[in-house]
Write a protein that holds these residues in place. Structure first.
Motif, PDB file in Angstrom:
ATOM      1  N   VAL A   1      34.207  41.150  33.051  1.00  0.00           N
ATOM      2  CA  VAL A   1      34.693  40.990  34.420  1.00  0.00           C
ATOM      3  C   VAL A   1      34.104  42.079  35.309  1.00  0.00           C
ATOM      4  O   VAL A   1      33.988  43.239  34.903  1.00  0.00           O
ATOM      5  CB  VAL A   1      36.240  41.048  34.455  1.00  0.00           C
ATOM      6  CG1 VAL A   1      36.754  41.043  35.894  1.00  0.00           C
ATOM      7  CG2 VAL A   1      36.822  39.861  33.701  1.00  0.00           C
ATOM      8  N   GLY A   2      33.723  41.716  36.546  1.00  0.00           N
ATOM      9  CA  GLY A   2      33.091  42.654  37.457  1.00  0.00           C
ATOM     10  C   GLY A   2      33.953  43.856  37.784  1.00  0.00           C
ATOM     11  O   GLY A   2      35.184  43.747  37.877  1.00  0.00           O
ATOM     12  N   LYS A   3      33.329  44.999  37.949  1.00  0.00           N
ATOM     13  CA  LYS A   3      34.033  46.241  38.267  1.00  0.00           C
ATOM     14  C   LYS A   3      33.664  46.684  39.680  1.00  0.00           C
ATOM     15  O   LYS A   3      32.583  46.385  40.175  1.00  0.00           O
ATOM     16  CB  LYS A   3      33.639  47.356  37.280  1.00  0.00           C
ATOM     17  CG  LYS A   3      33.598  46.949  35.812  1.00  0.00           C
ATOM     18  CD  LYS A   3      34.956  46.600  35.259  1.00  0.00           C
ATOM     19  CE  LYS A   3      34.930  46.480  33.742  1.00  0.00           C
ATOM     20  NZ  LYS A   3      34.117  45.371  33.244  1.00  0.00           N
ATOM     21  N   GLY A   4      34.563  47.414  40.331  1.00  0.00           N
ATOM     22  CA  GLY A   4      34.233  47.940  41.642  1.00  0.00           C
ATOM     23  C   GLY A   4      35.406  47.911  42.591  1.00  0.00           C
ATOM     24  O   GLY A   4      36.562  48.044  42.182  1.00  0.00           O
ATOM     25  N   THR A   5      35.116  47.718  43.886  1.00  0.00           N
ATOM     26  CA  THR A   5      36.141  47.694  44.915  1.00  0.00           C
ATOM     27  C   THR A   5      36.777  46.315  44.957  1.00  0.00           C
ATOM     28  O   THR A   5      36.094  45.307  45.150  1.00  0.00           O
ATOM     29  CB  THR A   5      35.536  48.022  46.297  1.00  0.00           C
ATOM     30  OG1 THR A   5      34.897  49.306  46.234  1.00  0.00           O
ATOM     31  CG2 THR A   5      36.625  48.049  47.361  1.00  0.00           C
ATOM     32  N   ALA A   6      38.081  46.268  44.764  1.00  0.00           N
ATOM     33  CA  ALA A   6      38.785  44.992  44.695  1.00  0.00           C
ATOM     34  C   ALA A   6      38.860  44.317  46.059  1.00  0.00           C
ATOM     35  O   ALA A   6      38.812  44.964  47.110  1.00  0.00           O
ATOM     36  CB  ALA A   6      40.191  45.207  44.141  1.00  0.00           C
ATOM     37  N   VAL A   7      38.988  42.998  46.038  1.00  0.00           N
ATOM     38  CA  VAL A   7      39.050  42.207  47.266  1.00  0.00           C
ATOM     39  C   VAL A   7      40.501  42.124  47.756  1.00  0.00           C
ATOM     40  O   VAL A   7      41.438  42.344  46.989  1.00  0.00           O
ATOM     41  CB  VAL A   7      38.505  40.784  47.026  1.00  0.00           C
ATOM     42  CG1 VAL A   7      37.051  40.844  46.589  1.00  0.00           C
ATOM     43  CG2 VAL A   7      39.341  40.048  45.983  1.00  0.00           C
ATOM     44  N   PRO A   8      40.713  41.800  49.050  1.00  0.00           N
ATOM     45  CA  PRO A   8      42.078  41.625  49.549  1.00  0.00           C
ATOM     46  C   PRO A   8      42.793  40.496  48.802  1.00  0.00           C
ATOM     47  O   PRO A   8      42.169  39.529  48.370  1.00  0.00           O
ATOM     48  CB  PRO A   8      41.865  41.262  51.029  1.00  0.00           C
ATOM     49  CG  PRO A   8      40.526  41.837  51.371  1.00  0.00           C
ATOM     50  CD  PRO A   8      39.706  41.701  50.131  1.00  0.00           C
ATOM     51  N   VAL A   9      44.105  40.615  48.676  1.00  0.00           N
ATOM     52  CA  VAL A   9      44.894  39.600  47.984  1.00  0.00           C
ATOM     53  C   VAL A   9      44.960  38.332  48.833  1.00  0.00           C
ATOM     54  O   VAL A   9      45.212  38.390  50.042  1.00  0.00           O
ATOM     55  CB  VAL A   9      46.319  40.116  47.704  1.00  0.00           C
ATOM     56  CG1 VAL A   9      47.179  39.020  47.081  1.00  0.00           C
ATOM     57  CG2 VAL A   9      46.258  41.335  46.785  1.00  0.00           C
ATOM     58  N   ASP A  10      44.717  37.194  48.207  1.00  0.00           N
ATOM     59  CA  ASP A  10      44.746  35.889  48.873  1.00  0.00           C
ATOM     60  C   ASP A  10      46.174  35.346  48.822  1.00  0.00           C
ATOM     61  O   ASP A  10      46.671  34.957  47.760  1.00  0.00           O
ATOM     62  CB  ASP A  10      43.774  34.934  48.178  1.00  0.00           C
ATOM     63  CG  ASP A  10      43.750  33.552  48.809  1.00  0.00           C
ATOM     64  OD1 ASP A  10      44.468  33.323  49.808  1.00  0.00           O
ATOM     65  OD2 ASP A  10      43.011  32.682  48.297  1.00  0.00           O
ATOM     66  N   ALA A  11      46.846  35.296  49.965  1.00  0.00           N
ATOM     67  CA  ALA A  11      48.234  34.844  50.015  1.00  0.00           C
ATOM     68  C   ALA A  11      48.398  33.387  49.600  1.00  0.00           C
ATOM     69  O   ALA A  11      49.484  32.965  49.192  1.00  0.00           O
ATOM     70  CB  ALA A  11      48.787  35.043  51.429  1.00  0.00           C
ATOM     71  N   ASP A  12      47.338  32.597  49.721  1.00  0.00           N
ATOM     72  CA  ASP A  12      47.399  31.174  49.366  1.00  0.00           C
ATOM     73  C   ASP A  12      47.168  30.928  47.877  1.00  0.00           C
ATOM     74  O   ASP A  12      47.334  29.801  47.404  1.00  0.00           O
ATOM     75  CB  ASP A  12      46.361  30.380  50.160  1.00  0.00           C
ATOM     76  CG  ASP A  12      46.631  30.394  51.661  1.00  0.00           C
ATOM     77  OD1 ASP A  12      47.819  30.440  52.035  1.00  0.00           O
ATOM     78  OD2 ASP A  12      45.657  30.362  52.440  1.00  0.00           O
TER      79      ASP A  12
END
Length: 286
Positions: free
Chosen positions: A70-81
């Motif tokens: 699994v990719g490592k790094g800066t996480a993306v914003p949480v998708d509310a949907d």
């Protein structure tokens, strides 16, 4: 010493057609699966059977475990949907047992626990007759975060121990063996069916594996999966040994004799592979 050539028992045909069809549907709903993220060797087979383990909270992990693709790094914003989209996809696939996992999100105050709970709630609403299993990170030991997931009432809570204590510093440098055991113990104390997974072929001994079994049973763990570690790339921890299928059978026998309620052990076994079989065996089907 690392070895590179796979034995015959680790060669498996991948159904690329099934993968392409499943990925098309997942992309339309902006979803990820651990099947893709972890480069699972069973993904073609599972996708052909219209089963998948949904991976929520994005596809970028905040930890740097040296065994995982699994990719490592800066996480993306949480998708509310995302919780509702997971439930829609599971409904569309008519899944009887749904597995939900995530990347580790140490950047979030609750590690993503509330998002797990929302996803379980959405699944229970859309598929009330289906069982739900969550494969969770350790939430950095937060009992409040764990309780949030427990409160959502999934049927099974899975947290992978991954390897033996002597290899943690190399394999899981940001995790703690005792912390993972504590999490599994808390799950059992809450009356929820608990599950964990172990990789072999990283240089552990048989005695170390059976010692881990004892620790897991002391924590009240119900279900154990054991599979062969396969290095995702040359940049990951190399395979130290390819474990023979006969040894996997021995591990299954030993685990059942020691007291696990269900053990899946084999070269291609992964934590969520054929997860519905454990559900059937334990009589948890709704």
């Amino acid at each position: 010493m690392a070895i590179s050539r796979k034995p015959e028992w680790l060669k498996k045909r991948i159904d690329t057609g099934a993968i392409e069809k499943m990925e098309e549907m997942l992309r339309a709903l902006k979803l990820h699966t651990v099947c893709e993220g972890a480069d699972c060797p069973n993904r073609g087979e599972c996708f052909a059977n219209k089963t998948a383990t949904f991976m929520i909270l994005g596809d970028v992990c905040t930890r740097s475990c040296r065994f995982c693709a699994v990719g490592k790094g800066t996480a993306v914003p949480v998708d509310a949907d995302e919780p509702e989209n997971v439930a829609r996809a599971a409904e569309k696939l008519s899944l009887l047992h749904v597995v939900v996992t995530s990347v580790t999100r140490d950047d979030l105050p609750d590690g993503g626990a509330a998002h797990f709970a929302k996803t379980v709630a959405a699944l229970n609403k859309r598929l009330p007759k289906s069982t739900v299993e969550v494969l969770i990170p350790d939430f950095q030991g937060s009992l409040d975060a764990l309780q949030t997931v427990i409160g959502a009432q999934p049927d099974i809570i899975n947290h992978n121990i991954e390897t033996v204590p002597s290899l943690y510093a190399t394999v899981r440098p940001e995790a703690k063996y005792t912390r993972s055991l504590e999490l599994l113990s808390r799950v059992k104390q809450a009356g929820v069916c608990s599950k964990t997974g172990l990789m072999v072929g990283l240089g552990e001994t048989q005695n170390e594996v059976t010692d881990v079994m004892d620790d897991l049973l002391a924590a009240g763990c119900d279900i154990l999966t054991i599979g062969q570690y396969l290095a995702p790339s040359k940049y990951h921890i190399p395979v130290a040994q390819y474990i023979h299928p006969d040894q996997f059978e021995d591990y299954k026998r030993i685990g059942l004799e020691k007291g696990f309620r269900y053990v899946a052990s084999g070269p291609f076994v992964r934590s969520s592979y054929n997860a519905i079989e454990a559900v059937k065996e334990m009589g948890k089907h709704k």
